[in-house]
Design an enzyme around this catalytic site. Structure first.
Site, PDB file in Angstrom:
ATOM      1  CG  MET A   1      -2.105  -0.996   0.919  1.00 53.35           C
ATOM      2  SD  MET A   1      -3.013  -0.477  -0.583  1.00 53.35           S
ATOM      3  CE  MET A   1      -4.151  -1.849  -0.758  1.00 53.35           C
ATOM      4  CG  HIS A   2       3.355   1.299  -3.352  1.00 51.62           C
ATOM      5  ND1 HIS A   2       4.616   0.766  -3.179  1.00 51.62           N
ATOM      6  CD2 HIS A   2       2.662   0.397  -4.095  1.00 51.62           C
ATOM      7  CE1 HIS A   2       4.694  -0.406  -3.802  1.00 51.62           C
ATOM      8  NE2 HIS A   2       3.524  -0.660  -4.364  1.00 51.62           N
ATOM      9  CG  ASP A   3      -0.238   5.542  -4.263  1.00 54.81           C
ATOM     10  OD1 ASP A   3      -0.934   5.334  -5.262  1.00 54.81           O
ATOM     11  OD2 ASP A   3       1.012   5.612  -4.310  1.00 54.81           O
TER      12      ASP A   3
END
Ligand code: RIB
Ligand code: CA
Length: 354
Positions: A270-272
């Site tokens: 979950m980068h963002d």
């Protein structure tokens, strides 16, 4: 958070995207976040689809007054590259959101950026969770933008870590390396506490969402939903009562299926949403000053981001690279906020079990 906590004005530039979607939900769930506008660029899916996705999520969450502006539909030089195989045909996995009733803004994304920082100099946080095309184009029009922004937070790059698009490049940079270089070059020489915060794969690939994270949201809102159990068939849809949980689970499932198909496990990076949390609360990360540049000409290394931490290039620093964080604490924070949003949305629709 008390009523007196100051609000944080943000311009959020996205290529929504499954994890961009969760970043938006997190920001909508955060009372201190004041989303001035969402600007859309081509990336995971074409820019117009990105804009439709944002209009749809905003309407679902009762935030239909937030402007969504279309930006560049192509990178500044590279041919357009999208990745429906990662984020789904519309860019939100298996989620099928109600079609938005609102239209895309008349303003171009670059104008939104420029108007925001000129209206409130030194106050706006820029958060970019997609390619840097819109920001690069805005810089061409307003070269003072780095000094008019309060701070820039970027999800992008990979330093001492494998790439996810080529062996050495990360997607947001790989889509438009020229724009990324323009941005890093333009943000040189700012004081350390104003340098762009760079959330690269080195840290964002430690943000591993697992089924239990969504099950914790389900439990928190009184909605049992095991739709992400690894033994459910690919393509299964959530039966959750709560619309936010249901659509989020359908979106994220596609991402889980992509990760497990690519031998990364039954999880989703979950980068963002992590970058969004850093934009609101930079104290959750450890930062290291660096000079970052982007390879443009390498046949094998085009799009690679390189960080000079030791001044070997003799150039001014232009970045504060995230080098550490506490993933578990981040997920506790994310789950608390998104659970509260899910309850608010359901209650506003007259439903809920509370
Ligand atoms: O490399 C991960 C990044 O590329 C994320 O922002 C994802 O949404 C894609 O845009
Ligand atoms: Ca993204």
């Amino acid at each position: 958070m008390s009523e007196t906590t100051p609000r944080i004005p943000l311009i959020v530039d996205v290529d929504t995207g499954i994890d961009d979607s969760l970043a938006l939900l997190y920001l909508l769930a955060s009372p201190e976040a004041e989303i001035l506008a969402i600007t859309c660029t081509a990336g995971n899916v074409p820019a117009r689809q990105v804009a439709i996705n944002n209009l749809a999520w905003l309407e679902l969450c009762g935030a239909g007054d937030i402007e969504v502006a279309l930006g560049s539909e192509v990178p500044v030089l590279a041919p357009l590259m999208t990745t429906e195989e990662t984020h789904g045909p519309q860019g939100i996995g298996y989620a099928e959101l109600p079609a938005p009733t609102r239209s895309i803004s008349e303003r171009h994304a670059t104008q939104v950026w420029i108007d925001a920082v000129r209206t409130a100099p030194g106050q706006v946080i820029g958060l970019v969770t997609g390619p840097l095309t819109n920001l690069a184009l805005a810089l061409r029009i307003e070269p003072e933008l780095p000094r008019l922004l309060k701070r820039l937070v970027i999800m992008g790059g990979s330093f001492h870590h494998s790439g996810n698009t080529t062996p050495v490049s990360e997607w947001n940079i790989a889509v438009d390396p020229e724009s990324a270089k323009m941005v890093f070059d333009a943000f040189s020489g700012l004081p350390d506490d104003r340098a762009p915060i760079v959330c690269a794969l080195d840290v964002t690939e430690r943000i591993e969402m697992r089924p239990e994270h969504l099950q914790r949201i389900a439990a928190a809102i009184g909605d049992e939903d095991a739709a992400l159990s690894p033994d459910t068939p690919f393509g299964s849809r959530s039966q959750a009562r709560n619309p936010v949980l249901r659509h989020l689970t359908d979106a994220v499932r596609f991402y889980f299926e992509f990760h497990v198909t690519h031998d990364q496990g039954w999880l989703a990076h979950m980068h963002d949403p992590f970058a969004a949390a850093v934009a609101l609360h930079p104290e959750i990360v450890t930062l290291r000053p660096a000079t970052v540049d982007v390879e443009l000409g390498g046949t094998l290394s085009r799009g690679q981001t390189i960080a000079d931490y030791a001044g070997l290039w003799g150039r001014e620093p232009n970045a504060a690279v995230v080098v550490d964080t506490d993933p578990a604490a981040f997920f506790d924070h994310l789950i608390d906020r998104v659970s509260a949003l899910a309850v608010r949305v359901e209650e506003a629709a007259g439903g809920g079990s509370h």
